[in-house]
Design a protein around this motif. Structure first.
Motif, mmCIF file in Angstrom:
data_model
loop_
_atom_site.group_PDB
_atom_site.id
_atom_site.type_symbol
_atom_site.label_atom_id
_atom_site.label_comp_id
_atom_site.label_asym_id
_atom_site.label_seq_id
_atom_site.Cartn_x
_atom_site.Cartn_y
_atom_site.Cartn_z
ATOM 1 N N ARG A 240 0.396 -1.258 0.199
ATOM 2 C CA ARG A 240 0.075 0.382 0.141
ATOM 3 C C ARG A 240 1.100 0.882 0.138
ATOM 4 O O ARG A 240 0.609 2.251 -1.230
ATOM 5 N N ALA A 241 1.784 1.423 0.449
ATOM 6 C CA ALA A 241 3.173 2.316 0.244
ATOM 7 C C ALA A 241 3.307 2.616 -0.647
ATOM 8 O O ALA A 241 3.497 3.715 -0.833
ATOM 9 N N CYS A 242 3.696 1.426 -1.317
ATOM 10 C CA CYS A 242 4.504 1.456 -2.745
ATOM 11 C C CYS A 242 3.133 2.153 -3.634
ATOM 12 O O CYS A 242 3.605 3.121 -4.073
ATOM 13 N N MET A 243 1.964 1.531 -3.281
ATOM 14 C CA MET A 243 1.142 2.629 -4.130
ATOM 15 C C MET A 243 0.521 3.817 -4.106
ATOM 16 O O MET A 243 0.719 4.469 -5.592
ATOM 17 N N ARG A 244 1.238 4.092 -2.728
ATOM 18 C CA ARG A 244 0.610 5.677 -2.329
ATOM 19 C C ARG A 244 1.787 6.234 -2.827
ATOM 20 O O ARG A 244 1.575 7.730 -2.861
ATOM 21 N N SER A 245 3.135 5.712 -3.242
ATOM 22 C CA SER A 245 4.031 6.683 -3.770
ATOM 23 C C SER A 245 4.509 6.740 -5.389
ATOM 24 O O SER A 245 4.921 7.130 -5.334
ATOM 25 N N GLY A 246 3.282 6.640 -6.121
ATOM 26 C CA GLY A 246 2.944 6.833 -7.429
ATOM 27 C C GLY A 246 3.279 5.826 -8.747
ATOM 28 O O GLY A 246 3.710 6.556 -9.569
ATOM 29 N N VAL A 247 3.733 4.610 -7.758
ATOM 30 C CA VAL A 247 3.905 4.412 -8.589
ATOM 31 C C VAL A 247 3.361 3.490 -9.486
ATOM 32 O O VAL A 247 1.887 3.363 -9.851
ATOM 33 N N GLY A 248 3.291 2.827 -11.037
ATOM 34 C CA GLY A 248 1.736 2.705 -12.015
ATOM 35 C C GLY A 248 1.601 1.186 -11.334
ATOM 36 O O GLY A 248 0.825 1.453 -11.597
ATOM 37 N N LYS A 249 2.728 0.257 -11.606
ATOM 38 C CA LYS A 249 2.144 -1.371 -11.413
ATOM 39 C C LYS A 249 2.882 -2.010 -9.900
ATOM 40 O O LYS A 249 4.036 -1.375 -9.503
ATOM 41 N N THR A 250 2.202 -2.496 -9.498
ATOM 42 C CA THR A 250 2.861 -3.214 -7.623
ATOM 43 C C THR A 250 2.949 -5.088 -7.950
ATOM 44 O O THR A 250 1.529 -4.720 -7.919
ATOM 45 N N GLY B 149 5.617 9.076 17.575
ATOM 46 C CA GLY B 149 4.922 8.148 17.376
ATOM 47 C C GLY B 149 4.850 7.386 16.569
ATOM 48 O O GLY B 149 4.284 5.993 16.413
ATOM 49 N N MET B 150 6.042 6.991 15.769
ATOM 50 C CA MET B 150 6.491 6.300 14.671
ATOM 51 C C MET B 150 6.888 4.740 14.631
ATOM 52 O O MET B 150 6.921 4.020 14.138
ATOM 53 N N ALA B 151 7.117 5.098 15.760
ATOM 54 C CA ALA B 151 8.285 3.158 16.864
ATOM 55 C C ALA B 151 6.971 2.731 16.793
ATOM 56 O O ALA B 151 7.182 2.073 18.470
ATOM 57 N N THR B 152 6.261 2.227 16.130
ATOM 58 C CA THR B 152 5.124 0.958 15.959
ATOM 59 C C THR B 152 5.648 0.182 14.944
ATOM 60 O O THR B 152 5.901 0.624 13.679
ATOM 61 N N ALA B 153 5.068 -1.065 15.283
ATOM 62 C CA ALA B 153 4.841 -2.172 14.385
ATOM 63 C C ALA B 153 5.043 -2.115 12.920
ATOM 64 O O ALA B 153 3.096 -1.304 12.745
ATOM 65 N N GLY B 154 5.709 -2.267 11.281
ATOM 66 C CA GLY B 154 4.782 -1.804 10.328
ATOM 67 C C GLY B 154 5.715 -0.724 10.442
ATOM 68 O O GLY B 154 5.425 -0.799 8.619
ATOM 69 N N SER B 155 5.870 0.412 10.626
ATOM 70 C CA SER B 155 6.566 1.282 10.115
ATOM 71 C C SER B 155 8.099 1.040 9.248
ATOM 72 O O SER B 155 8.236 2.134 8.302
ATOM 73 N N GLY B 156 8.943 0.910 9.723
ATOM 74 C CA GLY B 156 9.859 0.521 8.763
ATOM 75 C C GLY B 156 9.344 -0.689 7.256
ATOM 76 O O GLY B 156 9.527 -0.269 6.138
ATOM 77 N N ASP B 157 8.035 -1.668 7.214
ATOM 78 C CA ASP B 157 7.161 -1.923 5.942
ATOM 79 C C ASP B 157 7.111 -0.794 4.677
ATOM 80 O O ASP B 157 6.977 -0.529 4.274
ATOM 81 N N VAL B 158 6.542 0.059 5.801
ATOM 82 C CA VAL B 158 6.014 1.402 4.917
ATOM 83 C C VAL B 158 7.331 2.006 4.587
ATOM 84 O O VAL B 158 6.493 2.625 3.444
ATOM 85 N N LEU B 159 8.403 2.789 4.811
ATOM 86 C CA LEU B 159 9.386 3.079 4.718
ATOM 87 C C LEU B 159 9.795 1.868 3.619
ATOM 88 O O LEU B 159 9.797 2.901 2.173
ATOM 89 N N THR B 160 9.510 0.624 2.987
ATOM 90 C CA THR B 160 10.301 0.040 2.217
ATOM 91 C C THR B 160 9.406 0.132 1.261
ATOM 92 O O THR B 160 10.024 0.705 0.412
ATOM 93 N N GLY B 161 8.262 0.301 1.579
ATOM 94 C CA GLY B 161 7.543 0.144 0.289
ATOM 95 C C GLY B 161 7.942 1.946 -0.616
ATOM 96 O O GLY B 161 7.774 1.987 -1.634
ATOM 97 N N ILE B 162 8.481 2.541 0.001
ATOM 98 C CA ILE B 162 7.897 4.061 -0.249
ATOM 99 C C ILE B 162 9.144 3.631 -1.173
ATOM 100 O O ILE B 162 8.977 5.126 -2.147
ATOM 101 N N ILE B 163 10.042 3.637 -0.515
ATOM 102 C CA ILE B 163 11.539 3.575 -1.548
ATOM 103 C C ILE B 163 11.435 3.222 -2.654
ATOM 104 O O ILE B 163 11.798 3.498 -3.876
ATOM 105 N N LEU B 164 10.205 1.134 -2.065
ATOM 106 C CA LEU B 164 10.141 0.654 -3.443
ATOM 107 C C LEU B 164 10.015 1.177 -4.719
ATOM 108 O O LEU B 164 10.215 1.293 -5.568
#
Length: 505
Positions: free
Chosen positions: A270-280, A435-450
């Motif tokens: 979901r983070a990857c899609m929200r980062s403007g990519v065409g397809k995931t 507040g970002m010290a929470t489970a899944g925050s790192g997965d979101v960052l991975t998705g954004i960079i991807l």
């Protein structure tokens, strides 16, 4: 913004003195005016002040501040510690100016025995003992004085650096012998040691004061460390073509999720899609297919042959970027598939979470990682890769060295996430909150960079923009929801506002 070492700070001072030109005593006077104004802004002249000045230029600053506060009606007691009988030239000059001042404050020059003043609640201590030039732990009488200050109920403001704290490496420091300031008024630039979590108890609130050091000098001195702000991010942003379509906006491959860990894949996708990519496309075990198709209907699902684990690499042909690791587990079959996936990657690659845990137990595999690889460890994952660390400075040095060794990027996550680059440069992020010290925050960052990589951003730009956007979305979410209630999915939901804030800046 550049972060200079202690040696570079001295170089910048000398450059300013030579090229402005300005006398060193006049530059000290300029710094003291900025310090005095900052104190005026926080404490009025009804607050009694005790100034502790050391024998160097930090002490010279403190003596000048004592003189200026007295001129403004503050009741000031000043103690100059001249134990060795050697004062810096500018410190000696400011001692003379203070002693010859009509209506001067009480000035006590300590050369041997010291009878400490009573330090009560409601008083202000100005700590000007030692500044950025300190290169060894405090000991003896100065260590005792620091402990006396720390035990006092008075508030403490430190000039430039809390006395006893070194500007970079404090791994061998004596923590009990460092002043614990309520406020640190640092001169011109942040100091590297201020960015480390274990030092927050010493620096308190930090205010950076512009004392007019040479801009030409700042531009000419190369800094290994920088702080990333919005002015650094904006020039890196790509314009979205009005004729864009999903085929031109990149195709990202995400290898994520074992059975029971589909959430990691959902968040990253979901983070990857929200980062403007065409397809995931998500490569995931078969039992996750229904979950992911329901949770992320915009994504294409590519099922692994196994029901519950990632067991086989998939071709990266046709993809512009790949990320591997969130929630994949660490079993032997998955480990072999993971390194094969990265080794065969024909596009920019990100390794996170369990991919890092696998590499930590198979250190020789690091040599097989493709050039330009992006690793996104949190502190414990970094230590699993590179060994246990005594403090944040050592951890940063190991992350920096790893990036150089791999000729890749190490995104060391934390309050000031550090992007370590193959050339040795480190950029610290300035967005984000607790507040970002929470489970899944790192997965979101991975998705954004991807997502950014798949859109065509180079690794450097994807890391810088990615960590900034991640933190900015977290800040916007915290403003509305509060830090305590923040979840990783909230960061994703606020990514559109983060992009909008950047575009409108």
């Amino acid at each position: 913004m550049k972060i200079f070492t202690a040696a570079q700070i001295r170089e910048l001072d000398h450059y300013t003195i030579e090229h402005e030109p300005i006398k060193s005593i006049d530059l000290m006077e300029r710094a003291a005016r900025a310090l005095t104004q900052a104190i005026n802004d926080r404490w009025d002249n009804s607050v009694p002040v005790v100034v502790f000045a050391g024998p160097g230029n930090n002490g010279g600053d403190a003596l000048a501040v004592a003189r200026m506060l007295t001129e403004q009606g503050y009741q000031v007691q000043t103690y100059l510690f001249n134990i060795s009988g050697k004062l810096s030239a500018d410190c000696a000059e400011n001692r003379q100016r203070l002693m010859t001042k009509k209506g001067r404050p009480l000035l006590t020059e300590v050369t041997q025995e010291f009878d400490p003043p009573q330090l009560d609640a409601g008083m202000l201590i100005v700590d000007g003992l030692f500044g950025s030039g300190l290169n060894k732990p405090l000991a003896g009488g100065f260590a005792s004085l620091v402990k006396y200050i720390n035990n006092a109920p008075a508030q403490v403001v430190s000039i430039d650096v809390p006395s006893g704290l070194m500007t970079e490496d404090n791994s061998l420091n004596v923590r009990a012998n460092i002043v614990r300031a309520d406020v640190t008024l640092t001169l011109q630039h942040q100091k590297l040691s201020f960015l480390f979590a274990e030092h927050q108890q010493y620096i308190g609130e930090v205010e950076v004061l512009d004392i007019g050091l040479s801009q030409e000098g700042i531009d000419n001195i190369s800094a290994q460390f920088t702080l990333t702000d919005i002015d650094d991010v904006l020039p890196l942003m790509k314009e979205r073509s009005p004729f864009a379509h999903k085929g031109t906006m990149g195709h990202a491959l995400l290898v994520a999720g074992s059975y029971g860990m589909a959430g990691a894949a959902i968040l990253a996708a979901r983070a990857c899609m929200r980062s403007g990519v065409g397809k995931t496309t998500i490569h995931t075990p078969r039992r996750n297919v229904a979950i992911l198709q329901t949770a992320v209907p915009e994504a294409v699902i590519h099922p692994d042959r196994e029901e519950t684990i990632f067991s086989e690499p998939t071709s990266t042909e046709g993809f512009q970027a790949v990320a591997v690791g969130p929630g994949i587990g660490t079993c032997e079959q998955t480990a072999i598939a993971m390194i094969a996936q990265l080794r065969r990657a024909q596009c920019p690659a990100v390794a996170d979470a369990d991919a890092l845990n696998i590499l930590a137990t198979r250190h020789a595999w690091l040599q097989q990682l493709p050039k330009g690889i992006i690793l996104t460890p949190h502190p414990k994952e970094l230590e699993r890769l590179e060994g246990q660390c005594t403090d944040s400075y050592e951890r940063l040095m190991k992350a920096q060295q790893l990036a150089q060794k791999l000729q890749g990027y190490v995104v060391l996550k934390g309050h000031h996430t550090a992007v370590c680059m193959p050339n040795g440069h480190v950029a610290f992020n300035t967005t984000g909150n607790a507040g970002m010290a929470t489970a899944g925050s790192g997965d979101v960052l991975t998705g954004i960079i991807l997502g950014l990589l798949a859109r065509g951003y180079q690794q450097h730009d994807a890391c810088i923009i990615g960590v900034y956007l991640h933190g900015l979305a977290g800040d916007l979410a915290a403003n509305d929801l509060g830090q305590e209630s923040l979840m990783a999915s909230d960061i994703i939901n606020y990514l559109p506002k983060a992009f909008t804030a950047l575009r409108n800046a």
